[in-house]
Motif scaffolding. Structure first.
Motif, mmCIF file in Angstrom:
data_model
loop_
_atom_site.group_PDB
_atom_site.id
_atom_site.type_symbol
_atom_site.label_atom_id
_atom_site.label_comp_id
_atom_site.label_asym_id
_atom_site.label_seq_id
_atom_site.Cartn_x
_atom_site.Cartn_y
_atom_site.Cartn_z
ATOM 1 N N GLY A 17 -1.702 18.331 8.902
ATOM 2 C CA GLY A 17 -0.717 19.716 8.335
ATOM 3 C C GLY A 17 0.394 18.204 7.982
ATOM 4 O O GLY A 17 0.370 16.956 7.637
ATOM 5 N N SER A 18 1.952 18.651 7.910
ATOM 6 C CA SER A 18 2.881 17.459 7.970
ATOM 7 C C SER A 18 3.137 16.884 9.084
ATOM 8 O O SER A 18 4.110 16.167 8.866
ATOM 9 C CB SER A 18 4.194 18.263 7.569
ATOM 10 O OG SER A 18 4.802 18.758 8.507
ATOM 11 N N GLY A 19 2.525 17.324 10.144
ATOM 12 C CA GLY A 19 2.498 15.628 11.684
ATOM 13 C C GLY A 19 1.424 15.457 11.788
ATOM 14 O O GLY A 19 0.480 15.287 10.934
ATOM 15 N N PHE A 20 1.791 15.071 13.092
ATOM 16 C CA PHE A 20 0.606 14.145 14.039
ATOM 17 C C PHE A 20 0.202 15.446 14.944
ATOM 18 O O PHE A 20 0.642 16.354 15.879
ATOM 19 C CB PHE A 20 1.150 13.057 14.426
ATOM 20 C CG PHE A 20 1.510 12.300 13.454
ATOM 21 C CD1 PHE A 20 0.390 11.708 12.598
ATOM 22 C CD2 PHE A 20 2.375 12.540 12.485
ATOM 23 C CE1 PHE A 20 0.256 11.026 11.713
ATOM 24 C CE2 PHE A 20 2.819 11.525 11.657
ATOM 25 C CZ PHE A 20 1.436 10.704 11.000
ATOM 26 N N ILE A 21 -1.379 14.783 15.473
ATOM 27 C CA ILE A 21 -1.848 15.279 17.105
ATOM 28 C C ILE A 21 -2.297 13.931 17.529
ATOM 29 O O ILE A 21 -2.915 13.136 17.073
ATOM 30 C CB ILE A 21 -3.075 16.388 17.166
ATOM 31 C CG1 ILE A 21 -4.212 15.519 16.793
ATOM 32 C CG2 ILE A 21 -2.495 18.490 16.660
ATOM 33 C CD1 ILE A 21 -5.756 16.763 16.299
ATOM 34 N N ALA A 22 -1.673 13.896 18.759
ATOM 35 C CA ALA A 22 -2.632 13.192 19.887
ATOM 36 C C ALA A 22 -2.840 13.626 20.892
ATOM 37 O O ALA A 22 -2.492 14.816 21.416
ATOM 38 C CB ALA A 22 -1.041 11.529 20.512
ATOM 39 N N HIS A 27 -0.638 14.547 31.494
ATOM 40 C CA HIS A 27 -1.560 14.735 31.978
ATOM 41 C C HIS A 27 -2.819 14.171 30.960
ATOM 42 O O HIS A 27 -3.173 13.173 30.339
ATOM 43 C CB HIS A 27 -1.652 16.014 31.589
ATOM 44 C CG HIS A 27 -1.879 16.976 30.578
ATOM 45 N ND1 HIS A 27 -0.997 17.060 28.971
ATOM 46 C CD2 HIS A 27 -2.892 17.407 30.330
ATOM 47 C CE1 HIS A 27 -1.707 17.714 28.146
ATOM 48 N NE2 HIS A 27 -3.070 17.980 28.592
ATOM 49 N N ASP A 28 -3.593 14.512 31.995
ATOM 50 C CA ASP A 28 -5.157 13.654 32.329
ATOM 51 C C ASP A 28 -5.220 14.526 30.299
ATOM 52 O O ASP A 28 -6.759 15.318 31.046
ATOM 53 C CB ASP A 28 -6.071 13.963 32.336
ATOM 54 C CG ASP A 28 -7.280 12.982 32.682
ATOM 55 O OD1 ASP A 28 -7.375 12.375 32.427
ATOM 56 O OD2 ASP A 28 -8.544 13.510 33.573
ATOM 57 N N ASP A 29 -5.381 14.304 29.569
ATOM 58 C CA ASP A 29 -5.876 15.178 28.364
ATOM 59 C C ASP A 29 -6.912 14.187 27.627
ATOM 60 O O ASP A 29 -6.999 13.434 27.217
ATOM 61 C CB ASP A 29 -4.240 14.258 27.005
ATOM 62 C CG ASP A 29 -4.289 15.883 25.938
ATOM 63 O OD1 ASP A 29 -5.512 16.502 25.820
ATOM 64 O OD2 ASP A 29 -3.864 15.506 24.978
ATOM 65 N N GLN A 30 -7.935 15.389 27.611
ATOM 66 C CA GLN A 30 -9.286 14.754 26.968
ATOM 67 C C GLN A 30 -9.029 15.026 25.154
ATOM 68 O O GLN A 30 -9.926 14.635 25.101
ATOM 69 C CB GLN A 30 -10.645 15.799 27.707
ATOM 70 C CG GLN A 30 -10.067 14.809 29.185
ATOM 71 C CD GLN A 30 -10.711 13.712 29.578
ATOM 72 O OE1 GLN A 30 -11.727 13.042 29.150
ATOM 73 N NE2 GLN A 30 -10.080 13.683 30.473
ATOM 74 N N ASN A 31 -8.801 16.331 25.468
ATOM 75 C CA ASN A 31 -8.247 16.314 23.713
ATOM 76 C C ASN A 31 -6.990 16.508 23.535
ATOM 77 O O ASN A 31 -6.271 17.338 23.967
ATOM 78 C CB ASN A 31 -9.075 18.216 23.903
ATOM 79 C CG ASN A 31 -10.478 18.485 24.103
ATOM 80 O OD1 ASN A 31 -11.553 16.748 23.490
ATOM 81 N ND2 ASN A 31 -11.115 19.330 25.073
ATOM 82 N N PRO A 32 -7.092 15.624 22.175
ATOM 83 C CA PRO A 32 -5.459 15.939 21.668
ATOM 84 C C PRO A 32 -4.673 17.587 22.006
ATOM 85 O O PRO A 32 -5.311 18.176 20.893
ATOM 86 C CB PRO A 32 -5.876 15.329 20.218
ATOM 87 C CG PRO A 32 -7.049 14.669 20.626
ATOM 88 C CD PRO A 32 -7.730 15.643 21.237
ATOM 89 N N SER A 33 -3.535 17.173 22.483
ATOM 90 C CA SER A 33 -2.563 19.035 23.076
ATOM 91 C C SER A 33 -1.843 18.334 22.902
ATOM 92 O O SER A 33 -0.719 19.883 22.276
ATOM 93 C CB SER A 33 -3.721 18.920 23.978
ATOM 94 O OG SER A 33 -2.335 18.598 25.138
#
Length: 71
Positions: A17-22, A27-33
């Motif tokens: 959208g108008s931003g980003f995900i990462a 925390h131990d992030d396996q899927n970008p949250s």
């Protein structure tokens, strides 16, 4: 700080959208949250797993004040 400087410190960055995900560095992030958006000279962070903005910037070696435009 420019948003590009913050994005360079994050993994798996994708525009959404108008931003980003990462992946959230707090925390131990396996899927970008982590949602990242720049609005009115501020960088807004929201971890959908519940991490605080303070814990996110701390994990990156930054402070909350780094999220605000210093102009």
């Amino acid at each position: 700080m420019m948003i590009s400087t913050l994005l360079d410190r994050l993994d798996c960055v994708k525009q959404q959208g108008s931003g980003f995900i990462a992946r959230c560095p707090a925390h131990d992030d396996q899927n970008p949250s982590l949602s990242i958006k720049e609005e009115k000279g501020k960088i807004l962070l929201h971890c959908h797993a519940g991490c605080t903005a303070e814990s996110i910037v701390s994990a990156l070696g930054l402070s909350l004040s780094d999220l605000f435009n210093s102009e």
